[in-house]
Design a protein around this motif. Structure first.
Motif, PDB file in Angstrom:
ATOM      1  N   LYS A 337       0.830  -1.206   0.000  1.00 59.48           N
ATOM      2  CA  LYS A 337       0.000   0.000   0.000  1.00 59.48           C
ATOM      3  C   LYS A 337       0.865   1.258   0.000  1.00 59.48           C
ATOM      4  O   LYS A 337       0.582   2.224  -0.717  1.00 59.48           O
ATOM      5  CB  LYS A 337      -0.928  -0.007   1.215  1.00 59.48           C
ATOM      6  CG  LYS A 337      -2.039  -1.047   1.148  1.00 59.48           C
ATOM      7  CD  LYS A 337      -2.753  -1.209   2.486  1.00 59.48           C
ATOM      8  CE  LYS A 337      -3.460   0.049   2.917  1.00 59.48           C
ATOM      9  NZ  LYS A 337      -4.195  -0.153   4.211  1.00 59.48           N
ATOM     10  N   ASP A 341       0.732   4.118  -2.869  1.00 55.05           N
ATOM     11  CA  ASP A 341       0.307   5.458  -2.444  1.00 55.05           C
ATOM     12  C   ASP A 341       1.407   6.486  -2.703  1.00 55.05           C
ATOM     13  O   ASP A 341       1.132   7.619  -3.122  1.00 55.05           O
ATOM     14  CB  ASP A 341      -0.063   5.449  -0.961  1.00 55.05           C
ATOM     15  CG  ASP A 341      -1.328   4.664  -0.670  1.00 55.05           C
ATOM     16  OD1 ASP A 341      -2.062   4.348  -1.633  1.00 55.05           O
ATOM     17  OD2 ASP A 341      -1.570   4.342   0.508  1.00 55.05           O
ATOM     18  N   ASP A 355      -5.949  -1.187  -4.640  1.00 60.25           N
ATOM     19  CA  ASP A 355      -6.646  -1.225  -3.349  1.00 60.25           C
ATOM     20  C   ASP A 355      -6.450  -2.570  -2.661  1.00 60.25           C
ATOM     21  O   ASP A 355      -6.298  -3.612  -3.314  1.00 60.25           O
ATOM     22  CB  ASP A 355      -8.149  -1.004  -3.538  1.00 60.25           C
ATOM     23  CG  ASP A 355      -8.482   0.437  -3.899  1.00 60.25           C
ATOM     24  OD1 ASP A 355      -7.950   1.340  -3.229  1.00 60.25           O
ATOM     25  OD2 ASP A 355      -9.253   0.640  -4.854  1.00 60.25           O
ATOM     26  N   TYR A 365      -4.385  -8.009  -1.830  1.00 55.01           N
ATOM     27  CA  TYR A 365      -4.241  -6.739  -2.542  1.00 55.01           C
ATOM     28  C   TYR A 365      -4.527  -6.980  -4.015  1.00 55.01           C
ATOM     29  O   TYR A 365      -4.120  -8.001  -4.585  1.00 55.01           O
ATOM     30  CB  TYR A 365      -2.829  -6.170  -2.375  1.00 55.01           C
ATOM     31  CG  TYR A 365      -2.736  -4.701  -2.734  1.00 55.01           C
ATOM     32  CD1 TYR A 365      -3.029  -3.721  -1.796  1.00 55.01           C
ATOM     33  CD2 TYR A 365      -2.375  -4.299  -4.013  1.00 55.01           C
ATOM     34  CE1 TYR A 365      -2.960  -2.366  -2.118  1.00 55.01           C
ATOM     35  CE2 TYR A 365      -2.297  -2.951  -4.343  1.00 55.01           C
ATOM     36  CZ  TYR A 365      -2.604  -1.990  -3.396  1.00 55.01           C
ATOM     37  OH  TYR A 365      -2.549  -0.666  -3.713  1.00 55.01           O
TER      38      TYR A 365
END
Length: 480
Positions: A337, A341, A355, A365
């Motif tokens: 993540k 990000d 996501d 994931y």
């Protein structure tokens, strides 16, 4: 409904033991259920295993290579006979899709078969003499007791890639699997017992990896340590080995580049990318982590890759239709993540995925493609170990080589081009121990596996693999 939780034991000197110790729970990351418990062994149990392996070494090493091969061939056959049990155990403890687990068992067994035969070919040398009346020979001798420390992501193959050459060359072995996935190793130990290996030749420890490593490093009876895992831990083992100058084989971290040049077959490149990147949910040391695509085919590649990635099904690995299983734990998910990000915050575009998924308390994931990345982003600097494909645009072959080599790691790389001259020149400029040329799956038992730079020391597999477990002894014989 919760599944049955079985308690497993260690095996030291042919005896199943550890039932009186504290236990470690093994959790299926697809369901968050405990699927087994193993003893939490420490220094005392490790010392017992070392003594057992040391005592067994003398007689095991004196057996002929053909006799040792016989035991390994029995183990090879038993692994195939018990393929489904091994595969189901593997999927239950670390989440790998069941068909991948079956493939790993076959791959793991191939190392046992290969080294059963390769052990018969550990040749010495007769060297031309420099003076009359002498005969110069080089003999090959097994190293001795070997401690093998393996990771969670390939719980069968990482063991057999070490066990096979060690046992074939005349060494005895202490296996220490990851505490995340030790159950497959227990099943392999059961098969070693069924194959009839003498007591102490193969031993299995479960529990604290740090205590195990410290103990084997400090004990002079252990002559070699072989480890697959992170570069950080590998560096610690190098430091610990210094006092005794312990022989090491280290297969460490990777951050594999995949280069697509503008003459490549894009469909083939996309297929190879998916094969490399998404196996085991991207949790492999040689999977493609950084994709560099020449500008003339960039948009076509990203479009076709995204469409293929969207077809991948995520879920519990026991489902035969699943392509992508869970990540190993929450830390693994958090890292993935963070990488995505960070890229998005610096201007990259998430084309598909991006996501986390929450199914039955599992750690999943989405398979993800990110375009317009650059070298400033964490995903291009650190190994993601997850199902994320970052794609960066390049303009030339020279830029491809420069960016590919811009890492302290050198385990694997991939090149897609149909121009033989360009391919050879590019690969000659890549500092990686393994290169897949139009091939997303280069691993095999008969070839050397290992890396350059901070990706390790030594090679596993192929004829080079067994050399890591023998010493050369030069003998000068005066005939007169």
């Amino acid at each position: 409904m919760a599944i049955k939780t079985d308690s497993y034991l260690m095996n030291i000197n042919g005896e199943w033991t550890g039932g009186d110790l504290d236990t470690l729970g093994v959790v299926n990351p697809a369901t968050n259920e405990t699927v087994g418990k193993v003893p939490y062994g420490g220094e005392n149990e490790t010392e017992q295993a070392i003594d057992a392996a040391y005592d067994a070494f003398q007689t095991w090493s004196e057996r002929s290579s053909h006799e040792r091969a016989g035991y390994l061939k029995k183990l090879f056959q038993l692994m195939h006979d018990n393929l489904e049990d091994l595969a189901q155990t593997m999927t239950a403890e670390m989440g790998k899709p069941i068909d991948e687990s079956r493939g790993e068992v076959k791959y793991a067994a191939s190392f046992i078969e290969w080294f059963a035969e390769e052990g018969k070919r550990v040749y010495g040398d007769t060297v031309p003499t420099h003076t009359p009346g002498k005969r110069l020979q080089v003999w090959k001798k097994p190293v001795g007791v070997v401690a093998a420390i393996t990771p969670w992501n390939f719980p069968a193959a990482m063991l057999t890639r070490k066990m096979g050459p060690a046992l074939a060359s005349g060494c005895t072995v202490i296996m220490k699997p990851s505490s995340e996935s030790p159950l497959t190793a227990v099943k392999l130990m059961e098969l070693c017992e069924e194959a009839g290996f003498p007591k102490g030749v193969v031993n299995l420890m479960t529990g604290s990896s740090s205590k195990f490593a410290k103990t084997v490093m400090e004990n002079s009876k252990v002559r070699k340590v072989t480890f697959t895992g992170s570069t950080e831990v590998g560096k610690t083992l190098i430091k610990q080995s210094a006092d005794q100058v312990k022989k090491l084989s280290l297969e460490l971290g990777g951050h594999a580049p995949l280069v697509v040049l503008d003459d490549a077959d894009i469909d083939q490149a996309v297929k190879g990318t998916v094969q490399s990147k998404f196996r085991n949910a991207g949790q492999t040391c040689i999977c493609a982590n950084r994709i560099y695509v020449q500008e003339g085919v960039y948009d076509d590649y990203v479009d076709k890759l995204s469409k293929e990635v969207q077809k991948l099904k995520v879920g519990n690995g026991t489902d035969e239709s699943v392509d992508i299983g869970p990540l190993i734990n929450q830390d693994g998910l958090d890292k993935v993540k963070h990488h995505v990000d960070d890229a998005a915050s610096k201007g990259a575009t998430v084309v598909t995925g991006g996501d986390a998924l929450h199914e039955n308390d599992g750690v999943f994931y989405q398979p993800t493609v990110v375009k317009d990345v650059d070298q400033s982003m964490v995903v291009m600097q650190e190994e993601t170990f997850g199902p994320v494909t970052p794609v960066e645009k390049i303009t030339s072959d020279a830029e491809a080589a420069k960016l590919a080599n811009d890492t302290p790691y050198g385990l694997a790389a991939y090149v897609f081009t149909n121009d033989v001259s360009r391919g050879m020149q590019l690969i000659e400029n890549l500092d990686f121990g393994i290169v897949g040329w139009n091939d997303g799956g280069p691993s095999a038992a008969q070839v050397p596996f290992g890396g350059m730079k901070q990706s390790g020391i030594g090679r596993e597999g192929g004829h080079e693999g067994i050399e890591e477990y023998v010493e050369s002894q030069y003998v000068s014989i005066a005939m007169d």
